[in-house]
Motif scaffolding. Sequence first.
Motif, mmCIF file in Angstrom:
data_model
loop_
_atom_site.group_PDB
_atom_site.id
_atom_site.type_symbol
_atom_site.label_atom_id
_atom_site.label_comp_id
_atom_site.label_asym_id
_atom_site.label_seq_id
_atom_site.Cartn_x
_atom_site.Cartn_y
_atom_site.Cartn_z
ATOM 1 N N VAL A 2 0.839 -1.187 0.000
ATOM 2 C CA VAL A 2 0.000 0.000 0.000
ATOM 3 C C VAL A 2 0.880 1.245 0.000
ATOM 4 O O VAL A 2 1.853 1.331 0.743
ATOM 5 C CB VAL A 2 -0.910 0.000 1.242
ATOM 6 N N LEU A 4 0.952 5.257 0.823
ATOM 7 C CA LEU A 4 0.220 6.194 1.672
ATOM 8 C C LEU A 4 0.731 7.610 1.445
ATOM 9 O O LEU A 4 1.947 7.835 1.429
ATOM 10 C CB LEU A 4 0.398 5.811 3.144
ATOM 11 N N ALA A 24 -4.720 6.217 0.554
ATOM 12 C CA ALA A 24 -4.022 4.964 0.298
ATOM 13 C C ALA A 24 -4.338 4.450 -1.090
ATOM 14 O O ALA A 24 -5.469 4.563 -1.570
ATOM 15 C CB ALA A 24 -4.429 3.925 1.338
ATOM 16 N N PHE A 29 -6.481 -1.555 1.545
ATOM 17 C CA PHE A 29 -6.616 -0.555 2.611
ATOM 18 C C PHE A 29 -7.712 -0.928 3.594
ATOM 19 O O PHE A 29 -7.527 -0.884 4.812
ATOM 20 C CB PHE A 29 -6.907 0.810 1.996
ATOM 21 N N TYR A 32 -7.299 -3.532 6.731
ATOM 22 C CA TYR A 32 -6.315 -3.394 7.803
ATOM 23 C C TYR A 32 -6.587 -2.200 8.706
ATOM 24 O O TYR A 32 -7.138 -1.188 8.270
ATOM 25 C CB TYR A 32 -4.904 -3.258 7.214
ATOM 26 N N MET A 34 -5.358 1.045 10.856
ATOM 27 C CA MET A 34 -4.474 2.150 10.475
ATOM 28 C C MET A 34 -4.095 2.969 11.711
ATOM 29 O O MET A 34 -4.850 3.029 12.688
ATOM 30 C CB MET A 34 -5.170 3.064 9.470
ATOM 31 N N TRP A 53 -10.042 -1.985 11.309
ATOM 32 C CA TRP A 53 -10.375 -1.979 9.887
ATOM 33 C C TRP A 53 -11.798 -1.555 9.606
ATOM 34 O O TRP A 53 -12.085 -0.979 8.559
ATOM 35 C CB TRP A 53 -10.114 -3.359 9.288
ATOM 36 N N ARG A 72 -12.078 6.908 9.400
ATOM 37 C CA ARG A 72 -11.694 6.368 8.105
ATOM 38 C C ARG A 72 -12.900 6.253 7.199
ATOM 39 O O ARG A 72 -14.029 6.078 7.668
ATOM 40 C CB ARG A 72 -11.000 5.015 8.251
ATOM 41 N N ASN A 74 -13.525 3.843 4.136
ATOM 42 C CA ASN A 74 -12.964 2.758 3.329
ATOM 43 C C ASN A 74 -13.339 2.883 1.859
ATOM 44 O O ASN A 74 -12.588 2.425 0.990
ATOM 45 C CB ASN A 74 -13.399 1.412 3.885
ATOM 46 N N SER A 77 -10.722 5.000 0.614
ATOM 47 C CA SER A 77 -9.368 4.545 0.987
ATOM 48 C C SER A 77 -8.584 5.658 1.688
ATOM 49 O O SER A 77 -7.417 5.924 1.387
ATOM 50 C CB SER A 77 -8.588 4.072 -0.257
ATOM 51 N N LYS A 98 -0.028 1.772 7.843
ATOM 52 C CA LYS A 98 -0.929 0.620 7.715
ATOM 53 C C LYS A 98 -0.459 -0.489 8.645
ATOM 54 O O LYS A 98 0.709 -0.872 8.634
ATOM 55 C CB LYS A 98 -0.943 0.098 6.278
ATOM 56 N N TYR A 115 3.357 -2.072 12.069
ATOM 57 C CA TYR A 115 2.924 -1.374 10.867
ATOM 58 C C TYR A 115 3.940 -1.633 9.765
ATOM 59 O O TYR A 115 5.152 -1.596 10.011
ATOM 60 C CB TYR A 115 2.801 0.129 11.136
#
Length: 128
Positions: A2, A4, A24, A29, A32, A34, A53, A72, A74, A77, A98, A115
């Motif tokens: 990934v 970032l 990301a 992404f 997982y 973060m 996640w 986040r 998703n 991303s 990540k 990470y």
Amino acid sequence: QVQLVESGGGLVQAGGSLRLSCAASGRTFSSYAMGWFRQAPGKEREFVAAINWRGDSTYYADSVKGRFTISRDNAKSTVYLQMNSLKPEDTAVYYCAKSTVRYYSGSSYRTTKNYDSWGQGTQVTVSS
């Protein structure tokens, strides 16, 4: 792997706010957890905040609890760090990372070795 990319840093007066974003690349992404870390000059990189996640569990360093919020999206991303009531001691380069897991166990979110991908960092400077 990934990729970032952080953004949103800058110069702000004490008491102000900033919102950091971490975009990301790659499909993994959303699978997982973060985290956000920061590193001030002459100091070690330290944990700031983390999110699992699904986004339904969050974790914070005591120094930022009640002032910072991690979230986040998703679908986009992207992971965010909303920083309010900023203090001069928040000045640092902020990194998103990540995790290697979906869910954290114990306090594993605090450890950089958990990470495996890191962004290039974004500078946050808080003036007094």
